[in-house]
Design a protein around this motif. Sequence first.
Motif, PDB file in Angstrom:
ATOM      1  N   VAL A  32       0.844  -1.198   0.000  1.00 35.60           N
ATOM      2  CA  VAL A  32       0.000   0.000   0.000  1.00 35.60           C
ATOM      3  C   VAL A  32       0.876   1.244   0.000  1.00 35.60           C
ATOM      4  O   VAL A  32       1.910   1.285   0.689  1.00 35.60           O
ATOM      5  N   ARG A  33       0.447   2.274  -0.753  1.00 38.81           N
ATOM      6  CA  ARG A  33       1.168   3.551  -0.693  1.00 38.81           C
ATOM      7  C   ARG A  33       0.580   4.422   0.412  1.00 38.81           C
ATOM      8  O   ARG A  33      -0.650   4.577   0.494  1.00 38.81           O
TER       9      ARG A  33
ATOM     10  N   TYR B 284       5.921   3.445  -0.114  1.00 38.65           N
ATOM     11  CA  TYR B 284       5.180   2.211  -0.370  1.00 38.65           C
ATOM     12  C   TYR B 284       5.558   1.215   0.720  1.00 38.65           C
ATOM     13  O   TYR B 284       6.748   0.946   0.918  1.00 38.65           O
ATOM     14  N   ILE B 285       4.542   0.680   1.397  1.00 38.20           N
ATOM     15  CA  ILE B 285       4.778  -0.261   2.486  1.00 38.20           C
ATOM     16  C   ILE B 285       4.229  -1.634   2.108  1.00 38.20           C
ATOM     17  O   ILE B 285       3.071  -1.765   1.699  1.00 38.20           O
ATOM     18  N   GLU B 286       5.089  -2.623   2.272  1.00 36.45           N
ATOM     19  CA  GLU B 286       4.715  -4.022   2.040  1.00 36.45           C
ATOM     20  C   GLU B 286       4.545  -4.642   3.422  1.00 36.45           C
ATOM     21  O   GLU B 286       5.484  -4.593   4.216  1.00 36.45           O
TER      22      GLU B 286
ATOM     23  N   ILE C 138       9.478   1.538  -1.597  1.00 39.57           N
ATOM     24  CA  ILE C 138       9.646   2.681  -2.509  1.00 39.57           C
ATOM     25  C   ILE C 138       9.568   3.954  -1.681  1.00 39.57           C
ATOM     26  O   ILE C 138       8.719   4.060  -0.776  1.00 39.57           O
ATOM     27  N   VAL C 139      10.454   4.925  -1.964  1.00 39.87           N
ATOM     28  CA  VAL C 139      10.451   6.195  -1.217  1.00 39.87           C
ATOM     29  C   VAL C 139      10.448   7.385  -2.189  1.00 39.87           C
ATOM     30  O   VAL C 139      11.056   7.309  -3.262  1.00 39.87           O
TER      31      VAL C 139
ATOM     32  N   GLU D 189      17.400  -2.496  -1.083  1.00 41.18           N
ATOM     33  CA  GLU D 189      17.125  -3.324   0.095  1.00 41.18           C
ATOM     34  C   GLU D 189      15.944  -2.710   0.837  1.00 41.18           C
ATOM     35  O   GLU D 189      16.040  -1.561   1.283  1.00 41.18           O
ATOM     36  N   PRO D 190      14.818  -3.433   0.980  1.00 41.87           N
ATOM     37  CA  PRO D 190      13.693  -2.885   1.746  1.00 41.87           C
ATOM     38  C   PRO D 190      14.130  -2.517   3.176  1.00 41.87           C
ATOM     39  O   PRO D 190      15.048  -3.139   3.717  1.00 41.87           O
ATOM     40  N   ILE D 191      13.473  -1.487   3.743  1.00 46.23           N
ATOM     41  CA  ILE D 191      13.766  -1.083   5.127  1.00 46.23           C
ATOM     42  C   ILE D 191      12.639  -1.604   6.018  1.00 46.23           C
ATOM     43  O   ILE D 191      11.460  -1.267   5.795  1.00 46.23           O
TER      44      ILE D 191
END
Length: 128
Positions: A9-10, A67-69, A92-93, A108-110
């Motif tokens: 979701v964004r 964007y958060i997974e 995504i930022v 690399e996802p945070i």
Amino acid sequence: MMEKAMIRVRMSMHDAHYGGNLVDGAKMLQLFGDVATELLIRHDGDEGLFAGYEEVEFLAPVYAGDYIEAVGEIIKVGNSSRKMKFEARKVIVPRTDISESACDVLEEPIVVCRAVGTCVVPKDKQRK
Ligand SMILES: C/C=C/C(=O)SCCNC(=O)CCNC(=O)[C@H](O)C(C)(C)COP(=O)(O)OP(=O)(O)OC[C@H]1O[C@@H](n2cnc3c(N)ncnc32)[C@H](O)[C@@H]1OP(=O)(O)O
């Protein structure tokens, strides 16, 4: 095999709640609730109810435009309880330092939040 679920979701300006467009930590728990619901539907054919969180850690700030997974899996099945672990990652930022519409996909996802919680599907609602 234990079930897994994921949503992406964004975060919007409506989600920003604090200075600098910082998003409320409760938003991550809302995402985990939706992940939990999918896990319960897959496992039991019912939405179930969230009984409680045993652990919640906020590990990095989330901002509007990120964007958060959110991912989760059932780690223990009881009579009516289903224990789950969750992780939310920023993938995504926005890059407003470049332009107001620039964004990067992170190599690399945070990890921004981790949690462990338990949901309940009463025996008479379990369909599998
Ligand atoms: C998917 C997300 C949805 C949501 O977010 S829904 C909104 C928020 N949640 C709610 O509104 C739920 C409100 N709470 C309730 O309605 C009830 O309260 C529950 C249905 C959650 C539980 O009620 P009862 O079934 O009567 O409880 P018990 O018989 O004491 O326990 C059933 C099983 O659940 C485990 N358990 C209960 N509370 C907790 C807890 N706080 N943390 C961890 N486990 C818990 C027990 O051990 C047992 O487990 P075992 O059936 O496998 O033996």
